[in-house]
Scaffold this active site. Structure first.
Site, PDB file in Angstrom:
ATOM      1  N   ALA A  65       1.470  13.949 -23.087  1.00  0.00           N
ATOM      2  CA  ALA A  65       0.917  12.667 -23.542  1.00  0.00           C
ATOM      3  C   ALA A  65       1.751  12.076 -24.685  1.00  0.00           C
ATOM      4  CB  ALA A  65      -0.533  12.861 -23.981  1.00  0.00           C
TER       5      ALA A  65
ATOM      6  N   LYS B 230      -0.472   6.971 -23.647  1.00  0.00           N
ATOM      7  CA  LYS B 230       0.104   7.242 -24.963  1.00  0.00           C
ATOM      8  C   LYS B 230       1.603   6.928 -24.911  1.00  0.00           C
ATOM      9  CE  LYS B 230      -3.778   9.951 -24.970  1.00  0.00           C
ATOM     10  NZ  LYS B 230      -4.632  10.138 -23.785  1.00  0.00           N
TER      11      LYS B 230
ATOM     12  N   PHE C   6      -6.364  20.134 -24.815  1.00  0.00           N
ATOM     13  CA  PHE C   6      -7.116  18.943 -25.195  1.00  0.00           C
ATOM     14  C   PHE C   6      -8.498  19.028 -24.519  1.00  0.00           C
ATOM     15  CE2 PHE C   6      -8.403  14.495 -24.434  1.00  0.00           C
ATOM     16  CZ  PHE C   6      -8.616  14.151 -25.746  1.00  0.00           C
ATOM     17  N   ASP C   7      -9.513  18.330 -25.074  1.00  0.00           N
ATOM     18  CA  ASP C   7     -10.906  18.446 -24.571  1.00  0.00           C
ATOM     19  C   ASP C   7     -11.021  18.301 -23.057  1.00  0.00           C
ATOM     20  OD1 ASP C   7     -10.636  17.419 -27.134  1.00  0.00           O
ATOM     21  OD2 ASP C   7     -12.388  16.128 -27.017  1.00  0.00           O
TER      22      ASP C   7
ATOM     23  N   HIS D 165     -21.158  13.744 -28.612  1.00  0.00           N
ATOM     24  CA  HIS D 165     -20.640  12.755 -29.570  1.00  0.00           C
ATOM     25  C   HIS D 165     -20.504  11.348 -28.992  1.00  0.00           C
ATOM     26  CE1 HIS D 165     -17.269  14.626 -27.526  1.00  0.00           C
ATOM     27  NE2 HIS D 165     -16.559  13.566 -27.762  1.00  0.00           N
TER      28      HIS D 165
ATOM     29  N   ASP E 226       1.795  19.407 -21.355  1.00  0.00           N
ATOM     30  CA  ASP E 226       0.916  18.243 -21.411  1.00  0.00           C
ATOM     31  C   ASP E 226       1.661  17.243 -22.297  1.00  0.00           C
ATOM     32  OD1 ASP E 226      -0.884  16.298 -22.198  1.00  0.00           O
ATOM     33  OD2 ASP E 226      -2.585  17.655 -22.366  1.00  0.00           O
TER      34      ASP E 226
ATOM     35  N   TYR F  62       0.832  -1.207   0.000  1.00  0.00           N
ATOM     36  CA  TYR F  62       0.000   0.000   0.000  1.00  0.00           C
ATOM     37  C   TYR F  62       0.867   1.257   0.000  1.00  0.00           C
ATOM     38  CZ  TYR F  62      -3.875   3.144   0.913  1.00  0.00           C
ATOM     39  OH  TYR F  62      -4.801   4.138   0.794  1.00  0.00           O
TER      40      TYR F  62
HETATM   41  N1  F0G Z   1      -3.982  15.419 -22.954  1.00  0.00           N
HETATM   42  C1  F0G Z   1      -3.945  15.020 -24.247  1.00  0.00           C
HETATM   43  C2  F0G Z   1      -3.105  15.780 -25.219  1.00  0.00           C
HETATM   44  C3  F0G Z   1      -4.698  13.916 -24.657  1.00  0.00           C
HETATM   45  O1  F0G Z   1      -4.660  13.548 -25.940  1.00  0.00           O
HETATM   46  C4  F0G Z   1      -5.474  13.216 -23.707  1.00  0.00           C
HETATM   47  C5  F0G Z   1      -6.285  12.065 -24.102  1.00  0.00           C
HETATM   48  C6  F0G Z   1      -5.489  13.666 -22.372  1.00  0.00           C
HETATM   49  C7  F0G Z   1      -4.719  14.769 -22.042  1.00  0.00           C
HETATM   50  C8  F0G Z   1      -6.308  13.003 -21.313  1.00  0.00           C
HETATM   51  O2  F0G Z   1      -5.712  11.817 -20.925  1.00  0.00           O
HETATM   52  O3  F0G Z   1      -7.396  10.071 -21.535  1.00  0.00           O
HETATM   53  O4  F0G Z   1      -5.502   9.582 -19.954  1.00  0.00           O
HETATM   54  O5  F0G Z   1      -7.372  11.018 -19.236  1.00  0.00           O
HETATM   55  N2  F0G Z   1      -6.525  11.754 -25.316  1.00  0.00           N
HETATM   56  C9  F0G Z   1      -7.242  10.590 -25.817  1.00  0.00           C
HETATM   57  C10 F0G Z   1      -7.431  10.696 -27.307  1.00  0.00           C
HETATM   58  C11 F0G Z   1      -8.497  10.263 -25.075  1.00  0.00           C
HETATM   59  O6  F0G Z   1      -8.144   9.835 -27.866  1.00  0.00           O
HETATM   60  O7  F0G Z   1      -6.856  11.581 -27.932  1.00  0.00           O
HETATM   61  P1  F0G Z   1      -6.559  10.558 -20.387  1.00  0.00           P
END
Ligand code: F0G
Length: 467
Positions: A227, A268, A134-135, A459, A225, A82
């Site tokens: 990823a 990623k 990112f969204d 979507h 960020d 843990y």
């Molecule tokens: N930042 C970027 C640039 C991303 O592309 C994503 C996720 C996230 C943050 C969020 O990360 O999914 O681990 O919580 N992108 C995916 C996509 C979902 O399909 O582009 P997460």
């Protein structure tokens, strides 16, 4: 030994998959008639299609990659204690070694890092700036009450125009924006590398350096960020003057020098199926983040992950910087992009690091935005060939204004995101054949209409039908 020892005694043109395959999974074969039924039952929303009914899945590159034998061995070595697990320290050292950042906080995926960070950095009256949020990053900024402002370079929205670093921040716009809004209202700048929302395009080192200098002079912290940091670093090696002979690991380390912290979706470029982290310099912010972590994710040495996940993540962060891997990675996305271009299928130029984005607005000019051309194309691609992609267009970003008037999204794209180490060149050749077939019959592709949609993030769950 000579410094630039060539691996072969000839110059191969083929860039090969730099791995062999130990475990295989069957592809999901279905018939055309079956897929027509599946699409109808899924209300023409590919999120509702079962993965076993998909032949090639390009919905996302997130968490869909294949782990290495070494990572699977790490899974067995994972320490599930843990607190203070050995796997945590392996993970912490890997992140620290890469980023140089002193505080390393594990989370279950990228958006958890965002939620934690913006819970204290965001809030009413504050603004977060970015080359493009990112969204989920935008959603977490806005959920805190803050405003998220994108300042991408102008060419980024000209999809037909190629350029080496279309992920860049518009630094002139950044300076002007800071002046207008006041630096004290801007706690953070997020640099998304690569820029997923605008075509998976890279950010140059010069742009990272300049953005950092502007923000520093104004007392604004810069977080990356990351990823897709390794893909970004390899693009710098390929495209930016002065980096061709630098090891990509060194390039990645330099990227982190122009930041105060980072957020990572390990799904990623850490080559794992789940995981993430937040890493930062600021001790006060780190303490706040740890409190939030314990509240929502777990204790500070596991943060919502199993020890085995941390172990695999640490190994993935190292493997992703292998230049043979990165060469293959960017080359395979480019191979798909080049093939589509040759077929006359318009794409966002140039192909990105993790995905090719087909421009449905130019490919299907006979379908107007209110009939969802990109979604229509994604559905046709599934019906004809069993290939799943994702719409980034009016279904995702369309809105209604105050008078209920329909507002189309500025783009109608279909993203083909490539899972890491999963598909081979013959798979991509098949995808290109499917597109050649679609291109021949594209005038027969018909638009769609929304039958039902929820208020937000439509979507994912919207129901559609033929228009
Ligand atoms: N930042 C970027 C640039 C991303 O592309 C994503 C996720 C996230 C943050 C969020 O990360 O999914 O681990 O919580 N992108 C995916 C996509 C979902 O399909 O582009 P997460």
């Amino acid at each position: 030994m000579p410094k630039h020892k060539e691996p072969f005694n000839f110059h191969p043109k083929t860039i090969i998959e730099p791995f062999k395959i130990k475990a295989v999974e069957p592809l999901g074969f279905t018939t055309y008639q079956e897929r027509l039924q599946i699409l109808k039952k899924a209300h023409y929303n590919l999120f509702n299609v079962r993965a076993e009914h998909v032949l090639f899945d390009f919905l996302t590159d997130s968490g869909t990659g294949a782990m290495s034998a070494e990572q699977w061995a790490g899974i067995m070595r994972g320490d599930e204690s843990y607190a203070g697990a050995r796997s945590y320290y392996a993970f912490r050292d890997a992140v620290h070694g890469l980023t140089g950042l002193p505080h390393v906080i594990p989370v279950h995926q990228g958006r958890a890092a965002e939620r934690i960070l913006f819970s204290f950095v965001g809030g009413k009256g504050r603004t977060v700036v970015s080359n493009s949020h990112f969204d989920t990053t935008r959603a977490n900024v806005e959920h805190s009450g803050a405003e998220a402002v994108d300042l991408p370079m102008r060419d980024a929205l000209d999809f037909a125009k190629p350029g080496p670093f279309k992920g860049n921040m518009d630094t002139a716009a950044l300076k002007a924006f800071i002046k207008e809004r006041g630096a004290k209202n801007i706690p953070l700048c997020v640099m998304t590398v690569t820029n997923n929302s605008l075509g998976g395009q890279p950010v140059s080192m010069a742009n990272l350096r300049e953005t950092y200098a502007i923000c520093r002079a104004n007392g604004i912290q810069v977080f990356l960020d990351i990823a897709r940091f390794a893909e970004n670093a390899y693009f710098i090696k390929l495209r930016e003057k002065g980096y061709a002979d630098k090891p990509v690991r060194e390039i990645a380390r330099e990227m982190f020098r122009y930041s105060d912290g980072c957020m990572m979706s390990s799904k990623k470029d850490a080559l794992v199926n789940i995981g993430g982290f937040l890493a930062l310099k600021d001790s006060v912010w780190a303490e706040k983040a740890r409190q939030m972590l314990i509240l929502g994710e777990g204790f500070v040495t596991y943060g919502g992950l199993a020890g085995r996940d941390l172990e695999a993540l640490a190994i993935g962060l190292d493997e992703v910087l292998d230049e043979k891997y990165l060469q293959y990675r960017l080359r395979s996305v480019e191979y798909l992009g080049n093939g589509l271009r040759k077929l006359g299928v318009p794409i966002v130029e140039p192909p990105g690091g993790h995905a090719v984005y087909v421009d449905a607005k130019r490919f299907l000019p006979h379908i107007p935005p209110h009939k969802f051309p990109a979604q229509a194309l994604a559905c046709a691609l599934y019906a004809e060939a069993g290939i799943r992609s994702v719409e980034i267009g009016t279904l995702m970003f369309g809105r209604k204004d105050e008078d209920g008037k329909f507002l189309a999204a500025p783009m109608e794209l279909v993203r083909l995101a490539m899972p890491r180490r999963v598909y081979t060149q013959s798979h991509i050749d098949f995808v290109l054949e499917a597109f050649a077939h679609l291109a021949r019959g594209k005038s027969k592709i018909r638009g769609l209409k929304v039958v039902w949609a929820p208020a937000a993030l439509a979507h994912f769950t919207a129901k559609l039908g033929p228009a």
